[in-house]
Design a protein around this motif. Structure first.
Motif, PDB file in Angstrom:
ATOM      1  N   LYS A   1       0.845  -1.190   0.000  1.00 49.04           N
ATOM      2  CA  LYS A   1       0.000   0.000   0.000  1.00 49.04           C
ATOM      3  C   LYS A   1       0.885   1.246   0.000  1.00 49.04           C
ATOM      4  CE  LYS A   1      -3.543   2.389   2.769  1.00 49.04           C
ATOM      5  NZ  LYS A   1      -4.382   2.310   3.991  1.00 49.04           N
ATOM      6  N   LEU A   2       0.607   2.167  -0.911  1.00 53.62           N
ATOM      7  CA  LEU A   2       1.346   3.416  -0.998  1.00 53.62           C
ATOM      8  C   LEU A   2       0.359   4.577  -1.103  1.00 53.62           C
ATOM      9  CD1 LEU A   2       2.769   1.175  -3.165  1.00 53.62           C
ATOM     10  CD2 LEU A   2       4.580   2.868  -3.013  1.00 53.62           C
ATOM     11  N   VAL A   3       0.732   5.708  -0.547  1.00 55.29           N
ATOM     12  CA  VAL A   3      -0.071   6.928  -0.639  1.00 55.29           C
ATOM     13  C   VAL A   3       0.768   8.003  -1.316  1.00 55.29           C
ATOM     14  CG1 VAL A   3      -1.311   8.719   0.631  1.00 55.29           C
ATOM     15  CG2 VAL A   3      -1.399   6.346   1.422  1.00 55.29           C
ATOM     16  N   VAL A   4       0.213   8.609  -2.348  1.00 54.62           N
ATOM     17  CA  VAL A   4       0.931   9.647  -3.102  1.00 54.62           C
ATOM     18  C   VAL A   4       1.038  10.903  -2.253  1.00 54.62           C
ATOM     19  CG1 VAL A   4       0.932  11.060  -5.174  1.00 54.62           C
ATOM     20  CG2 VAL A   4       0.092   8.697  -5.280  1.00 54.62           C
ATOM     21  N   GLN A   5       2.253  11.374  -2.056  1.00 57.30           N
ATOM     22  CA  GLN A   5       2.474  12.551  -1.217  1.00 57.30           C
ATOM     23  C   GLN A   5       3.082  13.717  -1.988  1.00 57.30           C
ATOM     24  OE1 GLN A   5       4.855  10.810   1.930  1.00 57.30           O
ATOM     25  NE2 GLN A   5       3.032  10.283   3.121  1.00 57.30           N
ATOM     26  N   GLN A   6       3.194  13.576  -3.303  1.00 58.56           N
ATOM     27  CA  GLN A   6       3.713  14.654  -4.143  1.00 58.56           C
ATOM     28  C   GLN A   6       2.563  15.508  -4.666  1.00 58.56           C
ATOM     29  OE1 GLN A   6       6.092  11.253  -6.250  1.00 58.56           O
ATOM     30  NE2 GLN A   6       6.806  13.203  -7.091  1.00 58.56           N
ATOM     31  N   LYS A   7       2.777  16.811  -4.717  1.00 59.98           N
ATOM     32  CA  LYS A   7       1.740  17.697  -5.254  1.00 59.98           C
ATOM     33  C   LYS A   7       1.585  17.540  -6.759  1.00 59.98           C
ATOM     34  CE  LYS A   7       1.942  21.279  -1.680  1.00 59.98           C
ATOM     35  NZ  LYS A   7       2.169  22.730  -1.394  1.00 59.98           N
ATOM     36  N   MET A   8       2.697  17.228  -7.442  1.00 58.75           N
ATOM     37  CA  MET A   8       2.653  17.011  -8.890  1.00 58.75           C
ATOM     38  C   MET A   8       3.279  15.651  -9.194  1.00 58.75           C
ATOM     39  SD  MET A   8       3.638  20.825 -10.285  1.00 58.75           S
ATOM     40  CE  MET A   8       3.304  20.352 -11.996  1.00 58.75           C
ATOM     41  N   PRO A   9       2.564  14.577  -8.887  1.00 59.38           N
ATOM     42  CA  PRO A   9       3.132  13.232  -9.045  1.00 59.38           C
ATOM     43  C   PRO A   9       3.201  12.812 -10.508  1.00 59.38           C
ATOM     44  CG  PRO A   9       0.851  13.079  -8.364  1.00 59.38           C
ATOM     45  CD  PRO A   9       1.191  14.546  -8.353  1.00 59.38           C
ATOM     46  N   PRO A  10       4.031  11.813 -10.805  1.00 63.23           N
ATOM     47  CA  PRO A  10       4.093  11.282 -12.175  1.00 63.23           C
ATOM     48  C   PRO A  10       2.928  10.346 -12.455  1.00 63.23           C
ATOM     49  CG  PRO A  10       5.552  10.048 -10.766  1.00 63.23           C
ATOM     50  CD  PRO A  10       4.951  11.141  -9.904  1.00 63.23           C
ATOM     51  N   LYS A  11       2.982   9.712 -13.597  1.00 66.93           N
ATOM     52  CA  LYS A  11       1.978   8.710 -13.924  1.00 66.93           C
ATOM     53  C   LYS A  11       2.239   7.447 -13.106  1.00 66.93           C
ATOM     54  CE  LYS A  11       1.033  10.530 -18.524  1.00 66.93           C
ATOM     55  NZ  LYS A  11       1.013  10.266 -19.989  1.00 66.93           N
ATOM     56  N   LEU A  12       1.232   6.582 -13.049  1.00 66.19           N
ATOM     57  CA  LEU A  12       1.270   5.412 -12.168  1.00 66.19           C
ATOM     58  C   LEU A  12       2.499   4.540 -12.403  1.00 66.19           C
ATOM     59  CD1 LEU A  12      -0.006   3.515 -10.092  1.00 66.19           C
ATOM     60  CD2 LEU A  12      -1.457   2.594 -11.923  1.00 66.19           C
TER      61      LEU A  12
ATOM     62  N   GLU B   1      -4.412   6.658  -3.151  1.00 64.60           N
ATOM     63  CA  GLU B   1      -3.981   5.438  -2.472  1.00 64.60           C
ATOM     64  C   GLU B   1      -3.792   4.328  -3.501  1.00 64.60           C
ATOM     65  OE1 GLU B   1      -5.615   3.644   1.451  1.00 64.60           O
ATOM     66  OE2 GLU B   1      -6.579   2.512  -0.171  1.00 64.60           O
ATOM     67  N   ILE B   2      -2.609   3.737  -3.512  1.00 69.98           N
ATOM     68  CA  ILE B   2      -2.281   2.685  -4.474  1.00 69.98           C
ATOM     69  C   ILE B   2      -2.153   1.356  -3.734  1.00 69.98           C
ATOM     70  CG2 ILE B   2      -0.582   1.862  -6.156  1.00 69.98           C
ATOM     71  CD1 ILE B   2       0.278   4.839  -6.437  1.00 69.98           C
ATOM     72  N   ILE B   3      -2.832   0.347  -4.250  1.00 67.73           N
ATOM     73  CA  ILE B   3      -2.718  -1.015  -3.738  1.00 67.73           C
ATOM     74  C   ILE B   3      -2.071  -1.854  -4.836  1.00 67.73           C
ATOM     75  CG2 ILE B   3      -3.918  -3.064  -2.898  1.00 67.73           C
ATOM     76  CD1 ILE B   3      -4.074  -0.748  -0.967  1.00 67.73           C
ATOM     77  N   PHE B   4      -0.982  -2.505  -4.485  1.00 63.79           N
ATOM     78  CA  PHE B   4      -0.252  -3.337  -5.459  1.00 63.79           C
ATOM     79  C   PHE B   4      -0.193  -4.764  -4.930  1.00 63.79           C
ATOM     80  CE2 PHE B   4       3.302  -5.344  -7.507  1.00 63.79           C
ATOM     81  CZ  PHE B   4       3.394  -4.773  -8.764  1.00 63.79           C
ATOM     82  N   VAL B   5      -0.766  -5.690  -5.678  1.00 63.24           N
ATOM     83  CA  VAL B   5      -0.713  -7.119  -5.342  1.00 63.24           C
ATOM     84  C   VAL B   5       0.086  -7.815  -6.443  1.00 63.24           C
ATOM     85  CG1 VAL B   5      -2.028  -9.223  -4.919  1.00 63.24           C
ATOM     86  CG2 VAL B   5      -2.955  -7.009  -4.206  1.00 63.24           C
ATOM     87  N   PRO B   6       1.267  -8.360  -6.117  1.00 63.47           N
ATOM     88  CA  PRO B   6       2.083  -9.015  -7.148  1.00 63.47           C
ATOM     89  C   PRO B   6       1.338 -10.181  -7.790  1.00 63.47           C
ATOM     90  CG  PRO B   6       3.344  -8.689  -5.135  1.00 63.47           C
ATOM     91  CD  PRO B   6       1.908  -8.388  -4.799  1.00 63.47           C
ATOM     92  N   GLY B   7       1.579 -10.381  -9.067  1.00 68.74           N
ATOM     93  CA  GLY B   7       1.002 -11.534  -9.751  1.00 68.74           C
ATOM     94  C   GLY B   7       1.724 -12.815  -9.371  1.00 68.74           C
ATOM     95  N   ARG B   8       1.124 -13.922  -9.734  1.00 64.19           N
ATOM     96  CA  ARG B   8       1.761 -15.217  -9.454  1.00 64.19           C
ATOM     97  C   ARG B   8       3.035 -15.348 -10.295  1.00 64.19           C
ATOM     98  NH1 ARG B   8      -1.123 -19.265  -6.929  1.00 64.19           N
ATOM     99  NH2 ARG B   8      -3.267 -18.733  -6.373  1.00 64.19           N
TER     100      ARG B   8
END
Length: 301
Positions: free
Chosen positions: A6-17, A59-66
């Motif tokens: 789980k990550l939360v974007v904390q930049q005012k001008m963030p990049p693409k995902l 809020e970004i949720i990343f679940v690795p693939g198999r």
């Protein structure tokens, strides 16, 4: 148990995902695996392409693939000495005589096989070991193993300055008083033999710090820190100084010891999953090395 980041974007001008994930230690392979092999990449609980433009507080949720299973890799129930375990990595105390990663000829008892067996016994068969710091077969000591590709990727981004690996070695010969501490800065490359390495001007940069801890007539106990990670670096550098390791059949002399007297006794690194919390791990040298040094000291007295 599903691994979730789980990550939360904390930049005012963030990049693409996609760029954001790469910057935070997710490799291209891991991102593609999450997209195509039963993983998930969510932004505010919605699936998004890597081209999605992020915003502050997303809020970004990343679940690795198999991960693809290696059918040639067999789990082993042989002993595994775990020094530290977290959700994302293990630190193993590897004995001499055990490979870190299986070879074509020895594929049943390496650290990787033993970790696979450990995962199976814990009912976590979907986890796959990713060796971060490997050791030669006949070098003992601490080995860091990621439990997922994200761990391997994040650890690989830690600088050599922040990732500290220290070894104890027993070497032939004595050092002059003005040579008791030093930096070996000598490039290492492949020699005519397939396995053997040597100091050569055409080699890659290689640096090893050393400090003599104790010496008796004809032998020295040395602490070494790797600043680079070349194959057989410590063994080649100590031979280059004229102080080959006891038991080193490739770079040393016949002395009766059954393996190179080298043990990775110390690891220190910022934990990439715990807000860079500093982790320090230290183990005793194995019995064969302590017995060797005791025997050398007794013979010299």
């Amino acid at each position: 148990m599903m691994t979730l980041f789980k990550l939360v974007v904390q930049q005012k001008m963030p990049p693409k995902l996609g760029a954001f994930l790469l910057k935070h230690g997710f490799s291209k392979q891991a991102i593609n695996n999450a997209k195509h092999n039963q993983g998930l990449i969510l932004v505010n609980h919605k699936r998004r392409y890597t081209s999605y433009q992020l915003h502050l507080d997303d809020e970004i949720i990343f679940v690795p693939g198999r991960e693809k299973r290696n059918v040639w890799l067999h789990p082993s129930n042989l002993p595994l000495a775990i020094v530290k375990e977290t959700t994302n990595y293990l630190v193993i105390n590897k004995p001499a005589g055990v490979l870190s990663i299986p070879s074509r000829f020895e594929d049943d008892s390496a650290v990787v096989n033993r970790v696979l067996g450990y995962f199976a016994r814990k009912n976590q068969p979907d986890l796959k070991p990713h060796v971060v710091t490997r050791l030669d077969k006949d070098t003992s000591g601490l080995v860091l193993v990621g439990k997922n590709p994200i761990a391997h990727s994040r650890f690989s981004k830690i600088s050599k300055t922040d990732f500290v690996k220290k070894y104890h070695a027993i070497v032939h010969g004595n050092f002059a008083s003005d040579e008791a501490v030093g930096l070996i800065d000598a490039p290492i490359g492949r020699s005519s033999e397939a396995i053997e390495r040597s100091v050569t001007t055409s080699g890659k940069k290689a640096q090893t710090q050393y400090q003599v801890l104790e010496q008796v007539d004809g032998a020295s106990l040395v602490e070494l820190r790797l600043l680079t990670g070349r194959t057989h670096q410590i063994r080649v550098h100590m031979q280059f100084l004229g102080h080959p390791l006891f038991g080193d059949q490739l770079y040393g002399i016949a002395d009766g010891f059954q393996r190179q007297a080298l043990n990775c006794y110390y690891l220190a690194f910022p934990d990439p999953f715990m807000q860079q919390q500093k982790i320090e791990l230290k183990i005793n040298d194995p019995l064969d090395m302590t017995n060797l040094w005791g025997k050398i000291k007794n013979s010299a007295s």
